[in-house]
Design an enzyme around this catalytic site. Structure first.
Site, PDB file in Angstrom:
ATOM      1  N   GLN A 193       0.855  -1.196   0.000  1.00  0.00           N
ATOM      2  CA  GLN A 193       0.000   0.000   0.000  1.00  0.00           C
ATOM      3  C   GLN A 193       0.887   1.242   0.000  1.00  0.00           C
ATOM      4  O   GLN A 193       0.395   2.358  -0.129  1.00  0.00           O
ATOM      5  CB  GLN A 193      -0.867   0.028   1.265  1.00  0.00           C
ATOM      6  N   HIS A 231      -1.491   1.506  -4.295  1.00  0.00           N
ATOM      7  CA  HIS A 231      -1.860   2.912  -4.097  1.00  0.00           C
ATOM      8  C   HIS A 231      -1.002   3.863  -4.935  1.00  0.00           C
ATOM      9  O   HIS A 231      -0.992   5.067  -4.690  1.00  0.00           O
ATOM     10  CB  HIS A 231      -1.779   3.289  -2.616  1.00  0.00           C
ATOM     11  N   CYS A 291       2.206  20.265 -21.377  1.00  0.00           N
ATOM     12  CA  CYS A 291       1.113  21.205 -21.688  1.00  0.00           C
ATOM     13  C   CYS A 291       0.994  22.352 -20.676  1.00  0.00           C
ATOM     14  O   CYS A 291       0.165  23.238 -20.844  1.00  0.00           O
ATOM     15  CB  CYS A 291      -0.219  20.452 -21.776  1.00  0.00           C
ATOM     16  N   CYS A 304      -3.699  17.060 -19.406  1.00  0.00           N
ATOM     17  CA  CYS A 304      -3.509  16.145 -20.548  1.00  0.00           C
ATOM     18  C   CYS A 304      -3.374  14.686 -20.109  1.00  0.00           C
ATOM     19  O   CYS A 304      -3.261  13.802 -20.950  1.00  0.00           O
ATOM     20  CB  CYS A 304      -2.304  16.556 -21.393  1.00  0.00           C
TER      21      CYS A 304
HETATM   22  N1  APR Z   1       6.797  -2.676  12.117  1.00  0.00           N
HETATM   23  C1  APR Z   1       5.561  -3.198  11.804  1.00  0.00           C
HETATM   24  N2  APR Z   1       4.430  -2.518  11.971  1.00  0.00           N
HETATM   25  C2  APR Z   1       4.505  -1.279  12.466  1.00  0.00           C
HETATM   26  C3  APR Z   1       5.737  -0.659  12.811  1.00  0.00           C
HETATM   27  C4  APR Z   1       6.919  -1.422  12.608  1.00  0.00           C
HETATM   28  N3  APR Z   1       8.125  -0.932  12.899  1.00  0.00           N
HETATM   29  N4  APR Z   1       5.488   0.594  13.266  1.00  0.00           N
HETATM   30  C5  APR Z   1       4.152   0.773  13.195  1.00  0.00           C
HETATM   31  N5  APR Z   1       3.570  -0.355  12.713  1.00  0.00           N
HETATM   32  C6  APR Z   1       2.158  -0.600  12.432  1.00  0.00           C
HETATM   33  C7  APR Z   1       1.186   0.195  13.259  1.00  0.00           C
HETATM   34  O1  APR Z   1       0.908  -0.485  14.497  1.00  0.00           O
HETATM   35  C8  APR Z   1      -0.052   0.241  12.344  1.00  0.00           C
HETATM   36  O2  APR Z   1      -0.882  -0.879  12.546  1.00  0.00           O
HETATM   37  O3  APR Z   1       1.929  -0.177  11.109  1.00  0.00           O
HETATM   38  C9  APR Z   1       0.560   0.182  10.940  1.00  0.00           C
HETATM   39  C10 APR Z   1       0.503   1.475  10.169  1.00  0.00           C
HETATM   40  O4  APR Z   1      -0.842   1.791   9.910  1.00  0.00           O
HETATM   41  P1  APR Z   1      -1.271   3.016   8.987  1.00  0.00           P
HETATM   42  O5  APR Z   1      -0.525   4.227   9.398  1.00  0.00           O
HETATM   43  O6  APR Z   1      -2.747   3.061   8.999  1.00  0.00           O
HETATM   44  O7  APR Z   1      -0.710   2.590   7.539  1.00  0.00           O
HETATM   45  P2  APR Z   1      -1.379   1.694   6.430  1.00  0.00           P
HETATM   46  O8  APR Z   1      -2.116   0.541   6.997  1.00  0.00           O
HETATM   47  O9  APR Z   1      -0.313   1.412   5.432  1.00  0.00           O
HETATM   48  O10 APR Z   1      -2.405   2.726   5.787  1.00  0.00           O
HETATM   49  C11 APR Z   1      -3.147   2.333   4.668  1.00  0.00           C
HETATM   50  O11 APR Z   1      -4.006   4.537   4.351  1.00  0.00           O
HETATM   51  O12 APR Z   1      -3.533   6.810   4.459  1.00  0.00           O
HETATM   52  C12 APR Z   1      -3.735   5.728   3.625  1.00  0.00           C
HETATM   53  O13 APR Z   1      -3.048   5.389   1.403  1.00  0.00           O
HETATM   54  C13 APR Z   1      -2.556   5.453   2.726  1.00  0.00           C
HETATM   55  O14 APR Z   1      -1.556   3.363   2.059  1.00  0.00           O
HETATM   56  C14 APR Z   1      -2.078   4.093   3.172  1.00  0.00           C
HETATM   57  C15 APR Z   1      -3.337   3.470   3.717  1.00  0.00           C
END
Ligand code: APR
Length: 247
Positions: free
Chosen positions: A106, A124, A155, A135
């Site tokens: 993602q 994403h 453009c 364009c």
């Molecule tokens: N290792 C593994 N997981 C981790 C770590 C780490 N070092 N640090 C944080 N996390 C976990 C958090 O606990 C959380 O569950 O990563 C997750 C991050 O969650 P989000 O910030 O919601 O990210 P994501 O799930 O990728 O978001 C999905 O939302 O904003 C949109 O398009 C954007 O692709 C993104 C989508």
């Protein structure tokens, strides 16, 4: 958590991956956290006290393209000075050792590619591509910082990041390939994602519904933890760094 715990967990994870014929991984912002890229939902995830849902939308861009671009330009600068970590590298090594492995991310940061992954389904999009709102031409663009707001070289129209915003369709080609991969995989690693953003989270659910084992790597509980067969409550880079390369 002692070092011993992580080593044991890595040995268990390594065995599960080695046994799988068609493993698949879905990564989220958490895998890049140890590269210094802030996650969206969690400590340090906000930019100027704004939530991603307030900035990553077509409406926000129509209302204030400059502010949206300032956010992306800030992220591009941060990521340009970051490096892929051991988690990204371990997944690149997995791809090299198993041609049937599929990596779905993602993340728009490009760190999987920089770590050497070649077959990455970026559902994403990418921060490093831009699309003209006039364009529609798309191009790679790695300038840091960007002249804001950036204009199309062909453009002169206003460029936007070639990422998928809330309320927009994912690329049917890329998402379709991800869907096929999770339907046919025999192990799904859900790494560093909160599992709250659709349709990406459904990739994990569809695999679980088909009886595929879900292994989650996340130091905190996520919306997907309850459907995981096993949760490894570790930082992704910490755990994945301990995987032994396949013999
Ligand atoms: N290792 C593994 N997981 C981790 C770590 C780490 N070092 N640090 C944080 N996390 C976990 C958090 O606990 C959380 O569950 O990563 C997750 C991050 O969650 P989000 O910030 O919601 O990210 P994501 O799930 O990728 O978001 C999905 O939302 O904003 C949109 O398009 C954007 O692709 C993104 C989508």
């Amino acid at each position: 958590m002692s070092g011993q715990d992580v080593d044991e967990a890595a040995a268990e994870l390594g065995k599960r991956i080695a046994r799988a014929r068609r493993p698949c991984a879905l990564t989220g912002a958490g895998i890049s956290e140890e590269s210094g890229v802030p996650v969206f939902r969690g400590p340090g995830g906000m930019w100027r006290e704004r939530r991603p849902e307030d900035l990553a939308t077509p409406e926000a861009f129509r209302r204030d393209p400059l502010e949206v671009w300032q956010w992306y330009d800030w992220r591009r600068g941060l990521i340009a000075s970051a490096c892929p970590n051991a988690g990204h590298r371990a997944l690149a090594a997995l791809e090299a050792s198993n041609p049937a492995f599929t990596l779905i991310t993602q993340n728009v940061d490009g760190l999987h590619r920089r770590a050497g992954s070649r077959r990455v389904l970026e559902v994403h999009g990418s921060l490093w591509r831009v699309r003209c709102t006039a364009c529609r031409r798309e191009a790679d663009d790695e300038r840091v910082p960007l002249p804001l707001p950036p204009a199309c070289g062909a453009c002169g129209g206003l460029l936007r990041p070639a990422v998928v915003w809330f309320g927009e369709m994912l690329s049917p080609t890329v998402f379709g390939a991800a869907w096929e991969a999770v339907k046919s995989c025999d192990l799904l690693l859900s790494i560093g994602t909160s599992g709250v953003v659709e349709p990406a989270a459904s990739l994990v659910r569809v695999a679980a519904e088909r009886g595929t084992s879900i292994l989650e790597i996340n130091p905190r509980p996520s919306a997907l933890s309850s459907i995981a067969e096993r949760v490894f409550p570790y930082k992704a880079a910490d755990l994945l760094d301990r995987l032994k390369p396949a013999p």
